[in-house]
Design a protein around this motif. Structure first.
Motif, mmCIF file in Angstrom:
data_model
loop_
_atom_site.group_PDB
_atom_site.id
_atom_site.type_symbol
_atom_site.label_atom_id
_atom_site.label_comp_id
_atom_site.label_asym_id
_atom_site.label_seq_id
_atom_site.Cartn_x
_atom_site.Cartn_y
_atom_site.Cartn_z
ATOM 1 N N ILE A 147 -12.962 4.897 -3.457
ATOM 2 C CA ILE A 147 -12.176 4.586 -2.251
ATOM 3 C C ILE A 147 -10.691 4.787 -2.523
ATOM 4 O O ILE A 147 -9.953 5.330 -1.682
ATOM 5 C CB ILE A 147 -12.460 3.133 -1.800
ATOM 6 C CG1 ILE A 147 -13.915 3.006 -1.342
ATOM 7 C CG2 ILE A 147 -11.512 2.726 -0.680
ATOM 8 C CD1 ILE A 147 -14.355 1.583 -1.067
ATOM 9 N N THR A 148 -10.230 4.350 -3.695
ATOM 10 C CA THR A 148 -8.811 4.512 -4.058
ATOM 11 C C THR A 148 -8.450 5.988 -4.182
ATOM 12 O O THR A 148 -7.384 6.428 -3.715
ATOM 13 C CB THR A 148 -8.506 3.780 -5.370
ATOM 14 O OG1 THR A 148 -8.868 2.401 -5.247
ATOM 15 C CG2 THR A 148 -7.027 3.880 -5.714
ATOM 16 N N SER A 151 -8.324 7.554 -0.785
ATOM 17 C CA SER A 151 -7.122 7.089 -0.077
ATOM 18 C C SER A 151 -5.872 7.802 -0.587
ATOM 19 O O SER A 151 -4.975 8.137 0.195
ATOM 20 C CB SER A 151 -6.976 5.572 -0.252
ATOM 21 O OG SER A 151 -8.094 4.885 0.281
ATOM 22 N N VAL A 154 -5.165 11.123 1.113
ATOM 23 C CA VAL A 154 -4.882 11.187 2.544
ATOM 24 C C VAL A 154 -3.518 11.821 2.800
ATOM 25 O O VAL A 154 -3.344 12.597 3.753
ATOM 26 C CB VAL A 154 -4.962 9.770 3.163
ATOM 27 C CG1 VAL A 154 -4.453 9.777 4.604
ATOM 28 C CG2 VAL A 154 -6.399 9.264 3.123
ATOM 29 N N PHE A 167 -4.342 0.723 -3.607
ATOM 30 C CA PHE A 167 -4.974 0.967 -2.311
ATOM 31 C C PHE A 167 -4.086 0.477 -1.169
ATOM 32 O O PHE A 167 -3.888 1.187 -0.168
ATOM 33 C CB PHE A 167 -6.334 0.251 -2.290
ATOM 34 C CG PHE A 167 -7.055 0.330 -0.985
ATOM 35 C CD1 PHE A 167 -7.732 1.471 -0.608
ATOM 36 C CD2 PHE A 167 -7.057 -0.759 -0.116
ATOM 37 C CE1 PHE A 167 -8.399 1.544 0.597
ATOM 38 C CE2 PHE A 167 -7.719 -0.692 1.092
ATOM 39 C CZ PHE A 167 -8.396 0.455 1.449
ATOM 40 N N ILE A 170 -0.807 2.593 -0.808
ATOM 41 C CA ILE A 170 -1.071 3.925 -0.242
ATOM 42 C C ILE A 170 -1.178 3.864 1.273
ATOM 43 O O ILE A 170 -0.521 4.621 1.999
ATOM 44 C CB ILE A 170 -2.350 4.524 -0.859
ATOM 45 C CG1 ILE A 170 -2.130 4.847 -2.338
ATOM 46 C CG2 ILE A 170 -2.783 5.771 -0.097
ATOM 47 C CD1 ILE A 170 -3.394 5.203 -3.081
ATOM 48 N N TRP A 171 -1.992 2.938 1.779
ATOM 49 C CA TRP A 171 -2.198 2.885 3.230
ATOM 50 C C TRP A 171 -0.974 2.351 3.963
ATOM 51 O O TRP A 171 -0.717 2.734 5.114
ATOM 52 C CB TRP A 171 -3.433 2.050 3.545
ATOM 53 C CG TRP A 171 -4.687 2.839 3.319
ATOM 54 C CD1 TRP A 171 -5.555 2.727 2.276
ATOM 55 C CD2 TRP A 171 -5.175 3.897 4.134
ATOM 56 N NE1 TRP A 171 -6.566 3.641 2.387
ATOM 57 C CE2 TRP A 171 -6.365 4.373 3.522
ATOM 58 C CE3 TRP A 171 -4.753 4.490 5.312
ATOM 59 C CZ2 TRP A 171 -7.110 5.414 4.063
ATOM 60 C CZ3 TRP A 171 -5.498 5.526 5.850
ATOM 61 C CH2 TRP A 171 -6.659 5.975 5.237
ATOM 62 N N VAL A 174 1.109 5.393 4.264
ATOM 63 C CA VAL A 174 0.533 6.337 5.222
ATOM 64 C C VAL A 174 0.979 5.986 6.642
ATOM 65 O O VAL A 174 1.412 6.856 7.424
ATOM 66 C CB VAL A 174 -1.004 6.351 5.122
ATOM 67 C CG1 VAL A 174 -1.615 7.073 6.327
ATOM 68 C CG2 VAL A 174 -1.457 7.030 3.844
ATOM 69 N N LEU A 433 -9.459 -2.937 -5.654
ATOM 70 C CA LEU A 433 -8.681 -2.409 -4.538
ATOM 71 C C LEU A 433 -7.346 -3.132 -4.381
ATOM 72 O O LEU A 433 -6.340 -2.525 -4.006
ATOM 73 C CB LEU A 433 -9.479 -2.517 -3.236
ATOM 74 C CG LEU A 433 -10.719 -1.627 -3.108
ATOM 75 C CD1 LEU A 433 -11.450 -1.908 -1.815
ATOM 76 C CD2 LEU A 433 -10.337 -0.154 -3.191
#
Length: 606
Positions: A147-148, A151, A154, A167, A170-171, A174, A433
């Motif tokens: 998942i990491t 991500s 992205v 994690f 990063i989001w 984003v 995460l």
């Protein structure tokens, strides 16, 4: 006196001594096909994983050079190919990103340290250490890593530019930079992911060339199935090649709609020792001690994950054979150690490449040499064109590879078989995460250790009240070894049970049939139990104890309790005690849930 020199088992140290004797033309053809096929998968993957590690594309190719050759000499599983992987690339980025002495230098030195530790673990036969990491923890770590990794890609899918490691970071970035997304990078990403997933699915409609040759039919239909199979397994190379050609065509018309890969250094790497001393751009000198301090726990976490993954993949493709964990650790250790002299980042086996190799019909580890030759040829002739590979394409390759690493399938059987094992799975997943991969693994291992300690402190115990014409006693049967965390709780429960049934029996029997070891504290606890029972006018009998257990208990209890070798000796020892007529009633006492469970067919609650 004649002193015999110990014999060195060349067959175990150098597996080619065994398989090379039976090596023939058929094996060579199968290995050649498998090696070329794996190479088509490896080359685009290695370029993509180098970007994931925060390094230039050439470092992914450097890391793929000698793994196949070294493993062919020391490895035991034909399907394995040692090269960059997604998880180790993520760990490499975690420990080397922002290094003041250069991320590339840090990655190469990390590879060197990882190789040393893997060799030490192999020499000292420390493969048993991986057994302390349960399947739920491994599944949680692998899923969180996937998942990491997805991500982290992205931003390349959307043409964004920012820094973020965890994690959450990063989001957060984003959403903060979403307005900067580039249209054509996003469109290319959607197309690439769709094509990669579609080509992955059509593999079931194809047939490996080895299977067709065995059947002996080479009609148009079989040739078409072979082509479909090759197209599917080489999908990464096909997509990367088509996108690079498209980007190159646009560049001829002075157009650059996509974010492209940085310039790739051409040619092979120089054979040099790892950077034990580095002078930074600020003329600051970093010694190997300084760099080791910066790498920190990564020096130990990286080889541990490499060993754990390598042995797991080796077992998956062992085809019923026993995996020599020691030899596998030596093999991956030599690959990392020699690779560090060719500017390699940490490496290990990949399940996806092993699956491709297995489907291609590989016979021996020699297939890895053909794969290494393909890497050499690509570095010699194709590096000028790697700079035209769009970042969105490489990100798509990574995402389509790691999304299938999320262990969704384990949840249903885990919930059905043992719900409590969901705890280490969820703890590891969430911790990886939120606080990072290495700390998340530690959290999962700690949870597993707590469960082990709890089970050790609260073993299951069967309590059986026996009443017949010749004797009357309470029989206690622990189902495992009794060590110091469990003895006090066991003593209190026995005393409480006997106090509640003062007139029903005069003897307590501890059946040691499942007990192989006791420690000093446990022995003293049994001695205290003897004193407690003696004050209530009751006696203690130990039955079915092995020699070591009887020796320890007799030394602590002196003459306070009776020892019976067998059940027959127990009956003889109890003839002097009063009895009551009746039947045998059985109840189970579960210390884990702290509840009484009455036998469904007979017996009363004690």
């Amino acid at each position: 006196m004649i002193i015999k020199k110990p014999k060195i088992n060349l067959k175990s140290i150098f597996p080619p001594v065994v398989w090379f004797r039976q090596y023939n033309t058929e094996n060579a053809v199968c290995d050649f096909i498998a090696g070329i096929t794996v190479g088509l998968t490896l080359i685009p993957q290695s370029i993509a994983y180098a970007a994931l590690a925060g390094l230039g594309p050439e470092y992914g190719l450097y890391s793929s050079l000698c793994g196949g050759v070294i493993y062919a000499v020391f490895g035991t599983i034909p399907q394995l190919n040692i090269a960059p992987t997604a998880l180790l690339s993520l760990l490499t980025f975690t420990y080397t990103n922002g290094a003041p002495f250069g991320a590339a230098n840090a990655a190469v030195l990390l590879c060197f340290f990882a190789g040393l530790i893997e060799l030490v673990c192999g020499i000292l036969h420390l493969g048993f250490l991986v057994d302390f990491v349960s399947v739920p923890v491994v599944a949680g770590f692998t899923s969180a890593g996937a998942i990491t990794i997805a991500s982290a890609q992205v931003k390349n899918l959307m043409g964004l530019s920012f820094n973020g490691e965890t994690f959450i970071e990063i989001w957060k970035n984003v959403f903060e930079h979403i307005s900067e997304a580039k249209l054509w990078d996003g469109v290319l990403s959607i197309v690439c992911c769709s094509v990669l997933l579609l080509l992955r699915q059509i593999k079931d409609y194809g047939t490996p060339p080895v299977s067709e040759s065995k059947e002996g039919s080479r009609d148009l239909k079989s040739i078409l199935k072979t082509f479909v199979w090759f197209l599917s397994v080489s999908r990464n190379a096909v997509v990367v090649l088509l996108c690079a050609v498209m980007a190159y065509t646009f560049s001829l018309h002075e157009s650059k709609p996509f974010s492209l890969t940085s310039k790739v250094s051409s040619g092979l790497p120089q054979l040099t020792p790892p950077p034990f001393t580095v002078v930074s751009n600020n003329n600051e000198t970093y010694t190997i001690t300084d760099m080791a301090k910066y790498l920190g726990s990564g020096i130990f976490v990286t080889p541990f994950i490499a060993i754990l993954s390598n042995i797991a993949i080796a077992k998956a493709f062992a085809q019923g054979k026993v995996v020599d964990a020691t030899q596998e650790m030596l093999a991956v250790g030599f690959c990392s150690l020699f690779g560090s002299f060719l500017s390699s980042m940490p490496v290990n086996a990949s399940f996806s490449r092993a699956a491709v190799s297995n489907a291609s019909g590989t016979r021996t580890p020699f297939a890895g040499i053909y794969t290494s030759i393909m890497v050499v040829l690509s570095m010699t002739f194709l590096t000028p064109y790697f700079t035209y590979i769009p970042k969105a394409t490489l990100a798509s390759v990574i995402i389509c590879a790691v999304i299938f690493m999320v262990e969704v399938s384990i949840v249903k059987p885990l919930w059905k078989i043992n719900k409590i094992d969901m705890i280490p799975l969820v703890v590891t997943l969430v911790a990886c995460l939120i606080i990072g991969i290495e700390k998340g693994i530690l959290a999962g291992v700690v949870v597993d250790a707590l469960f082990l300690l709890y089970y050790s402190a609260r073993p299951r115990v069967e309590i059986e009240e026996v009443m017949n014409d010749s004797h009357n006693y309470l029989k206690i049967m622990p189902d495992s070894a009794v060590f110091f965390p469990a003895i006090e709780n066991l003593r209190e429960k026995i005393v409480q049970t006997t106090n509640n049934k003062t007139d029903k029996f005069q003897t307590v029997v501890i059946d040691c049939v499942h007990i192989s070891r006791v420690d000093y504290t446990s022995a003293k606890g049994v001695a205290s139990l003897c004193n407690d029972l003696e004050k209530n006018g009751k006696s203690l009998v130990i039955v079915n104890a092995v020699v070591d257990v009887e020796r320890v208990l007799s030394g602590a209890c002196s003459d306070k309790c009776i020892f019976a070798k067998t059940d027959q000796d127990l009956i003889q020892s109890l003839k002097d005690f009063p009895f009551r007529a009746g039947s045998v009633a059985t109840v189970h006492f579960d210390y884990i849930s702290d509840e009484w469970y009455k036998d469904s067919e007979k017996g009363t609650n004690l």
